[in-house]
Design an enzyme around this catalytic site. Structure first.
Site, PDB file in Angstrom:
ATOM      1  N   ASP A  62      62.692  16.865  -6.169  1.00 39.86           N
ATOM      2  CA  ASP A  62      63.141  16.175  -7.374  1.00 39.86           C
ATOM      3  C   ASP A  62      62.177  16.470  -8.518  1.00 39.86           C
ATOM      4  OD1 ASP A  62      63.736  14.370  -9.389  1.00 39.86           O
ATOM      5  OD2 ASP A  62      63.952  12.651  -8.062  1.00 39.86           O
ATOM      6  N   ASN A  89      64.424  22.436 -17.348  1.00 37.52           N
ATOM      7  CA  ASN A  89      65.864  22.698 -17.388  1.00 37.52           C
ATOM      8  C   ASN A  89      66.670  21.728 -16.524  1.00 37.52           C
ATOM      9  OD1 ASN A  89      68.286  24.537 -17.858  1.00 37.52           O
ATOM     10  ND2 ASN A  89      68.106  24.652 -15.640  1.00 37.52           N
ATOM     11  N   TYR A 155      74.614  10.526 -21.279  1.00 37.91           N
ATOM     12  CA  TYR A 155      74.113  11.895 -21.194  1.00 37.91           C
ATOM     13  C   TYR A 155      73.719  12.408 -22.583  1.00 37.91           C
ATOM     14  CZ  TYR A 155      74.286  16.976 -20.373  1.00 37.91           C
ATOM     15  OH  TYR A 155      74.007  18.315 -20.307  1.00 37.91           O
ATOM     16  N   LYS A 159      69.979  13.626 -24.009  1.00 34.21           N
ATOM     17  CA  LYS A 159      69.717  14.953 -24.547  1.00 34.21           C
ATOM     18  C   LYS A 159      69.199  14.895 -25.981  1.00 34.21           C
ATOM     19  CE  LYS A 159      70.762  17.440 -20.954  1.00 34.21           C
ATOM     20  NZ  LYS A 159      69.735  18.243 -20.274  1.00 34.21           N
TER      21      LYS A 159
END
Length: 253
Positions: A62, A89, A155, A159
């Site tokens: 992880d 990433n 999400y 970001k």
């Protein structure tokens, strides 16, 4: 001859992360890749070393876990003596309507996307600041940080936070010759998106350049930003989406 640089890339068992690893390996960069699936990255390392003749090391686990982050950094130092490029990433996408989104899903998205990126960058920067040539950090964001996309509120929020992290770190890391940038891919053809049989056709219709990105398109942009050719670029986000964010039609329309 210049010594080889060393890159750590998380979420690199397949897709965009693997494409970035292969691109950097083709430029004679030592590679350390991470993913949850041990078999996936072990096979990827074999392929990278065979194709490009550079060392490639797999670290499974992880990417947001403290012990995995420490192992990635120490592996780079022990095997290659430096931490030159770190690409955060790894990410997770958990779809869901805002009014029904669960606390558990929100925390998971935040843990992997934000916490994992923040603390990998922190661990890498502690090493880079002691290096004569500093280093480069690159984060992976998304076009959803710039344009609304249904069922992706958590999400998109994560970001956008990553992009602000890159911008904010300029103040603290530039004095140590550490650059920090972000890539924001749009629709990209990967093994995961290929599971949707309509994916390519849908995004080809609504992308101004007429097709979704290939993982190699994203990798080329990433390789530029971590290269010496971009040595005066920091705190920036590069959107790679074939023009989609300029017009932003919904794939659900």
């Amino acid at each position: 001859m210049k010594p080889r640089k060393t890159a750590i890339i998380t979420g690199a068992g397949q897709g965009i992360g693997l494409a970035i690893a292969e691109k950097l390996a083709s430029q004679s960069v030592n590679i350390i890749i991470n993913d949850l699936e041990e078999g996936l990255i072990a096979e990827a390392c074999k392929r990278i070393s065979s194709a490009h003749g550079v060392p490639a090391i797999a670290i499974a686990g992880d990417s947001s876990a403290e012990e995995v982050i420490e192992e990635l950094i120490q592996t780079a130092i022990t095997n290659f003596g430096s931490v030159d490029i770190v690409i955060a990433n790894s990410g997770i996408t958990l779809f869901g309507p805002f009014l029904e989104y669960s606390r558990a899903d929100f925390m998971e998205v935040t843990r992997v996307n934000q916490l994992g990126t923040f603390f990998l960058a922190q661990a890498a920067a502690k090493v880079m600041k002691e290096q004569v040539n500093g280093g480069v950090l690159l984060f992976t964001s998304s076009v959803t940080a710039h344009q609304s996309h249904e069922n992706l509120a958590a999400y998109a929020m994560s970001k956008a936070a990553i992009e602000m992290l890159a911008k904010n770190l300029v103040l603290e890391l530039a004095p140590f010759k550490i650059r920090v940038n972000t890539i924001a891919p749009g629709a990209t053809v990967t093994n995961r998106t290929k599971l949707d049989p309509d994916y390519e056709n849908t995004w080809s219709e609504i992308t101004p350049l007429g097709r979704p990105a290939l993982a190699q398109d994203i990798a080329s942009a990433a390789a530029f930003l971590v290269s010496d050719e971009a040595n005066h670029i920091t705190g920036q986000t590069l959107i790679i989406d074939g023009g989609w964010t300029s017009v932003s039609p919904s794939p659900y329309a």
